[in-house]
Motif scaffolding. Structure first.
Motif, PDB file in Angstrom:
ATOM      1  N   LEU A 103       0.824  -1.208   0.000  1.00 32.60           N
ATOM      2  CA  LEU A 103       0.000   0.000   0.000  1.00 32.60           C
ATOM      3  C   LEU A 103       0.862   1.263   0.000  1.00 32.60           C
ATOM      4  O   LEU A 103       0.552   2.250  -0.665  1.00 32.60           O
ATOM      5  CB  LEU A 103      -0.940  -0.007   1.209  1.00 32.60           C
ATOM      6  CG  LEU A 103      -2.040  -1.073   1.146  1.00 32.60           C
ATOM      7  CD1 LEU A 103      -2.757  -1.216   2.480  1.00 32.60           C
ATOM      8  CD2 LEU A 103      -3.059  -0.760   0.051  1.00 32.60           C
ATOM      9  N   ARG A 104       1.959   1.226   0.739  1.00 33.08           N
ATOM     10  CA  ARG A 104       2.850   2.387   0.797  1.00 33.08           C
ATOM     11  C   ARG A 104       3.416   2.714  -0.588  1.00 33.08           C
ATOM     12  O   ARG A 104       3.475   3.866  -0.997  1.00 33.08           O
ATOM     13  CB  ARG A 104       3.984   2.115   1.793  1.00 33.08           C
ATOM     14  CG  ARG A 104       4.990   3.252   1.889  1.00 33.08           C
ATOM     15  CD  ARG A 104       6.128   2.908   2.825  1.00 33.08           C
ATOM     16  NE  ARG A 104       7.231   3.812   2.645  1.00 33.08           N
ATOM     17  CZ  ARG A 104       7.526   4.840   3.444  1.00 33.08           C
ATOM     18  NH1 ARG A 104       6.800   5.091   4.488  1.00 33.08           N
ATOM     19  NH2 ARG A 104       8.556   5.622   3.195  1.00 33.08           N
ATOM     20  N   ARG A 105       3.811   1.643  -1.312  1.00 32.92           N
ATOM     21  CA  ARG A 105       4.409   1.844  -2.636  1.00 32.92           C
ATOM     22  C   ARG A 105       3.460   2.611  -3.564  1.00 32.92           C
ATOM     23  O   ARG A 105       3.868   3.492  -4.311  1.00 32.92           O
ATOM     24  CB  ARG A 105       4.770   0.488  -3.244  1.00 32.92           C
ATOM     25  CG  ARG A 105       5.848   0.571  -4.299  1.00 32.92           C
ATOM     26  CD  ARG A 105       6.356  -0.812  -4.688  1.00 32.92           C
ATOM     27  NE  ARG A 105       6.827  -1.595  -3.574  1.00 32.92           N
ATOM     28  CZ  ARG A 105       6.419  -2.844  -3.295  1.00 32.92           C
ATOM     29  NH1 ARG A 105       5.518  -3.444  -4.047  1.00 32.92           N
ATOM     30  NH2 ARG A 105       6.917  -3.504  -2.266  1.00 32.92           N
ATOM     31  N   PHE A 351      11.211  12.533  11.233  1.00 33.59           N
ATOM     32  CA  PHE A 351      10.280  11.860  10.313  1.00 33.59           C
ATOM     33  C   PHE A 351      10.295  10.347  10.532  1.00 33.59           C
ATOM     34  O   PHE A 351       9.887   9.585   9.642  1.00 33.59           O
ATOM     35  CB  PHE A 351      10.632  12.180   8.859  1.00 33.59           C
ATOM     36  CG  PHE A 351      10.282  13.593   8.426  1.00 33.59           C
ATOM     37  CD1 PHE A 351       8.987  14.080   8.568  1.00 33.59           C
ATOM     38  CD2 PHE A 351      11.236  14.425   7.846  1.00 33.59           C
ATOM     39  CE1 PHE A 351       8.655  15.372   8.158  1.00 33.59           C
ATOM     40  CE2 PHE A 351      10.910  15.719   7.435  1.00 33.59           C
ATOM     41  CZ  PHE A 351       9.613  16.197   7.594  1.00 33.59           C
ATOM     42  N   GLY A 352      10.765   9.904  11.687  1.00 30.10           N
ATOM     43  CA  GLY A 352      10.837   8.463  11.957  1.00 30.10           C
ATOM     44  C   GLY A 352      12.004   7.864  11.196  1.00 30.10           C
ATOM     45  O   GLY A 352      13.026   8.523  10.976  1.00 30.10           O
ATOM     46  N   GLY A 353      11.849   6.593  10.794  1.00 31.58           N
ATOM     47  CA  GLY A 353      12.933   5.937  10.066  1.00 31.58           C
ATOM     48  C   GLY A 353      12.493   4.592   9.542  1.00 31.58           C
ATOM     49  O   GLY A 353      11.407   4.107   9.875  1.00 31.58           O
ATOM     50  N   ALA A 354      13.338   4.023   8.684  1.00 25.35           N
ATOM     51  CA  ALA A 354      13.121   2.680   8.123  1.00 25.35           C
ATOM     52  C   ALA A 354      11.806   2.597   7.340  1.00 25.35           C
ATOM     53  O   ALA A 354      11.406   3.572   6.718  1.00 25.35           O
ATOM     54  CB  ALA A 354      13.206   1.632   9.220  1.00 25.35           C
ATOM     55  N   ILE A 355      11.087   1.480   7.453  1.00 26.47           N
ATOM     56  CA  ILE A 355       9.982   1.244   6.509  1.00 26.47           C
ATOM     57  C   ILE A 355       8.802   2.203   6.697  1.00 26.47           C
ATOM     58  O   ILE A 355       8.028   2.396   5.776  1.00 26.47           O
ATOM     59  CB  ILE A 355       9.460  -0.214   6.568  1.00 26.47           C
ATOM     60  CG1 ILE A 355       8.917  -0.543   7.960  1.00 26.47           C
ATOM     61  CG2 ILE A 355      10.538  -1.196   6.140  1.00 26.47           C
ATOM     62  CD1 ILE A 355       8.072  -1.816   7.955  1.00 26.47           C
ATOM     63  N   HIS A 356       8.675   2.807   7.880  1.00 27.15           N
ATOM     64  CA  HIS A 356       7.555   3.738   8.094  1.00 27.15           C
ATOM     65  C   HIS A 356       7.990   5.199   7.963  1.00 27.15           C
ATOM     66  O   HIS A 356       7.244   6.096   8.365  1.00 27.15           O
ATOM     67  CB  HIS A 356       6.910   3.499   9.462  1.00 27.15           C
ATOM     68  CG  HIS A 356       6.154   2.211   9.554  1.00 27.15           C
ATOM     69  ND1 HIS A 356       4.871   2.072   9.036  1.00 27.15           N
ATOM     70  CD2 HIS A 356       6.490   1.008  10.059  1.00 27.15           C
ATOM     71  CE1 HIS A 356       4.451   0.832   9.249  1.00 27.15           C
ATOM     72  NE2 HIS A 356       5.415   0.156   9.863  1.00 27.15           N
TER      73      HIS A 356
HETATM   74  C1  HEM Z   1       6.156  18.218   9.760  1.00 28.76           C
HETATM   75  C2  HEM Z   1       5.286  17.391   9.325  1.00 28.76           C
HETATM   76  C3  HEM Z   1       5.374  15.918   9.517  1.00 28.76           C
HETATM   77  C4  HEM Z   1       6.028  15.199  10.468  1.00 28.76           C
HETATM   78  C5  HEM Z   1       6.890  15.699  11.613  1.00 28.76           C
HETATM   79  C6  HEM Z   1       5.751  13.793  10.204  1.00 28.76           C
HETATM   80  C7  HEM Z   1       6.270  12.754  10.924  1.00 28.76           C
HETATM   81  C8  HEM Z   1       6.061  11.413  10.647  1.00 28.76           C
HETATM   82  C9  HEM Z   1       6.624  10.321  11.391  1.00 28.76           C
HETATM   83  C10 HEM Z   1       7.528  10.448  12.613  1.00 28.76           C
HETATM   84  C11 HEM Z   1       6.213   9.169  10.814  1.00 28.76           C
HETATM   85  C12 HEM Z   1       6.598   7.743  11.229  1.00 28.76           C
HETATM   86  C13 HEM Z   1       5.466   7.046  11.937  1.00 28.76           C
HETATM   87  C14 HEM Z   1       5.836   5.712  12.512  1.00 28.76           C
HETATM   88  O1  HEM Z   1       6.993   5.287  12.407  1.00 28.76           O
HETATM   89  O2  HEM Z   1       4.963   5.075  13.111  1.00 28.76           O
HETATM   90  C15 HEM Z   1       5.359   9.534   9.707  1.00 28.76           C
HETATM   91  C16 HEM Z   1       4.722   8.650   8.872  1.00 28.76           C
HETATM   92  C17 HEM Z   1       3.841   9.033   7.889  1.00 28.76           C
HETATM   93  N1  HEM Z   1       3.585  10.321   7.458  1.00 28.76           N
HETATM   94 FE1  HEM Z   1       4.337  12.009   8.213  1.00 28.76          FE
HETATM   95  N2  HEM Z   1       4.932  13.714   9.099  1.00 28.76           N
HETATM   96  C18 HEM Z   1       4.693  14.981   8.640  1.00 28.76           C
HETATM   97  C19 HEM Z   1       3.958  15.358   7.549  1.00 28.76           C
HETATM   98  C20 HEM Z   1       3.309  14.483   6.725  1.00 28.76           C
HETATM   99  C21 HEM Z   1       2.565  14.853   5.540  1.00 28.76           C
HETATM  100  C22 HEM Z   1       2.438  16.266   4.983  1.00 28.76           C
HETATM  101  C23 HEM Z   1       2.014  13.705   5.050  1.00 28.76           C
HETATM  102  C24 HEM Z   1       1.142  13.492   3.844  1.00 28.76           C
HETATM  103  C25 HEM Z   1       0.526  14.374   3.159  1.00 28.76           C
HETATM  104  C26 HEM Z   1       2.453  12.616   5.895  1.00 28.76           C
HETATM  105  C27 HEM Z   1       2.126  11.287   5.724  1.00 28.76           C
HETATM  106  C28 HEM Z   1       2.654  10.248   6.444  1.00 28.76           C
HETATM  107  C29 HEM Z   1       2.292   8.851   6.199  1.00 28.76           C
HETATM  108  C30 HEM Z   1       1.302   8.345   5.159  1.00 28.76           C
HETATM  109  C31 HEM Z   1       3.042   8.093   7.109  1.00 28.76           C
HETATM  110  C32 HEM Z   1       3.032   6.580   7.262  1.00 28.76           C
HETATM  111  C33 HEM Z   1       4.214   5.973   6.548  1.00 28.76           C
HETATM  112  C34 HEM Z   1       4.282   4.472   6.704  1.00 28.76           C
HETATM  113  O3  HEM Z   1       3.725   3.927   7.656  1.00 28.76           O
HETATM  114  O4  HEM Z   1       4.909   3.851   5.833  1.00 28.76           O
HETATM  115  N3  HEM Z   1       3.238  13.131   6.889  1.00 28.76           N
HETATM  116  N4  HEM Z   1       5.302  10.913   9.625  1.00 28.76           N
END
Ligand code: HEM
Length: 413
Positions: A103-105, A351-356
């Motif tokens: 789904l991520r891809r 922004f986290g790391g690795a696959i998420h």
């Molecule tokens: C400053 C803004 C943002 C910060 C600090 C942030 C931070 C993060 C972090 C830490 C994760 C990892 C979550 C985990 O490991 O459980 C994450 C995942 C994610 N973020 Fe962001 N995010 C931001 C903005 C956005 C924006 C603008 C979008 C989309 C329009 C977005 C979409 C996502 C999605 C879909 C995931 C899930 C990825 C996955 O599980 O593979 N984020 N974000």
């Protein structure tokens, strides 16, 4: 002085206490004395960079709340972000491989550099427009007047939601924001409201999906629709993903812009440098993601016993990865308590790391870079009304509720 295990076991509860919201960082420093500590409620808190990074990469730890032993996890996972009475997969942020990766891809394919960079000029217009509306004011609330409206408008425009429908998204985004929280933080009443919002957004999105099916456009929704179809995925998965994009990108970006403004006002010398050297904004935003990030921690569940840093985290344990603490770990960063945009090494965990790793990182960077540069250029003599500002309750998605600033005016463009 080092603490006893009993004292350590109470620190995370203090972090969750709203009284610590304005400055949780001294508590993180205490936690780092023991990289992994068992808290009184059974949660294992991981506070040091190396251990957080290792667990982010570890397939023995899960993001799927349905695998959590806690009832609340199962309850929340069954309802959050999915319309009431319509069981479906959780959004992929709460899934593990291989389903997560599939789904991520499909989403990554749509977040092309061209599409994201293509938004920059539009974001400039939006920020200027929001500031123009405050032109004759002596006071501005960075949250209500700028940071809150911006990300929803941007993601709606990118997805292809018609302008006139946007106000409804502002309401939904606010209601759904808490669904990214650790499950145990959600009350029954809040869960009900969240499900109601997910249902409404689902109905709306269904209509929009139907419209794009009949008549595709050059927007992200049409792109997602085509790739989901090609991969044999149903509209239900698409709907959940679209809601995830709205929610994950909303409050996070609001908080980064607000934390950023707050930090710059507390470091006037950096604000002055930014005025004279606009390109510095790229480094300022990266340093903010390290120094005061919107996502303070994420939770996981162990699928098996995991021995790490002298401790064995047992199977089925709830684990809090304290990203914001890892990014201030002195074993990883030089002088970590200093806000220094010019630091040479900044592999933060914002922004986290690795696959998420955050899918929306490039978009969040564009929005925050544009917002902070324009604020630096246009606000005349900005100064804070109250420091620290009032914070929202949420400990994991942390940020001020309001940030009131006195100004002598707003410079014309
Ligand atoms: C400053 C803004 C943002 C910060 C600090 C942030 C931070 C993060 C972090 C830490 C994760 C990892 C979550 C985990 O490991 O459980 C994450 C995942 C994610 N973020 Fe962001 N995010 C931001 C903005 C956005 C924006 C603008 C979008 C989309 C329009 C977005 C979409 C996502 C999605 C879909 C995931 C899930 C990825 C996955 O599980 O593979 N984020 N974000």
């Amino acid at each position: 002085m080092t603490q006893t295990a009993t004292e350590q076991g109470k620190v995370f509860a203090r972090i969750l206490d709203p009284a610590s919201r304005a400055n949780p960082y001294p508590l993180y420093a205490r936690l780092r004395e023991t990289p992994i500590s068992r808290q009184d409620d059974g949660t294992y808190v991981v506070s040091t960079y190396q251990e957080i990074a290792a667990l982010l990469h570890d397939p023995r730890i899960s993001s799927d709340e349905r695998k959590s032993s806690k009832e609340a996890g199962a309850l929340a996972a069954s309802g959050k972000l999915t319309p009431a009475g319509q069981p479906s997969n959780p959004p992929f942020i709460f899934l593990d491989p291989p389903e997560h990766d599939r789904l991520r891809r499909l989403v990554i394919q749509q977040f092309t550099p061209e599409r994201v960079e293509g938004m920059r000029e539009h974001v400039v217009e939006l920020v200027n427009h929001l500031l123009d509306a405050k032109k004759n004011s002596q006071q501005i609330d960075i949250v209500d007047d700028l940071a809150y409206p911006l990300p929803v408008t941007v993601i709606c425009d990118m997805l292809g939601v018609p302008r006139e429908d946007e106000p409804r998204f502002h309401k939904w985004a606010t209601l759904l924001a808490r669904s990214l929280d650790p499950a145990q933080g959600i009350s029954e009443a809040e869960l009900k409201q969240t499900i109601q919002a997910a249902t409404e957004i689902g109905e709306y999105m269904n209509g929009l999906i139907e419209a794009r099916q009949k008549e595709p456009r050059d927007d992200m929704l049409s792109g997602l629709l085509a790739s989901y179809r090609q991969a044999g995925r149903g509209e239900r998965d698409l709907l959940v993903t679209m809601t995830l994009l709205l929610v994950a990108g909303h409050e996070t970006t609001v908080n980064l812009i607000t934390n950023g403004t707050l930090t710059l006002l507390r470091h006037p010398e950096v604000l002055e440098q930014l005025r004279r050297e606009p390109d510095l904004v790229i480094r300022v935003v990266e340093e903010l993601l390290r120094f005061d990030p919107p996502v303070q921690f994420r939770t996981r569940t162990t699928l098996t016993d995991i021995p790490i840093a002298g401790v064995t985290i047992p199977k089925g344990a709830a684990v809090a990865l304290l990203l914001a603490s890892g990014s201030r770990d002195p074993r990883r960063f030089t002088d970590p308590e200093r806000f220094d945009p010019r630091r040479s090494d900044n592999e933060h965990l914002g922004f986290g790391g690795a696959i998420h790793y955050c899918v929306g990182a490039p978009l969040a960077r564009v929005e925050t870079q544009v917002a902070l540069s324009i604020l630096a250029q246009r606000l005349l003599n900005p100064r804070m009304e109250v420091d620290p500002p009032p914070y929202r309750e949420n400990a994991s998605l942390r940020g001020p509720e309001h940030l009131l600033i006195r100004i002598d005016g707003i410079r014309d463009i």
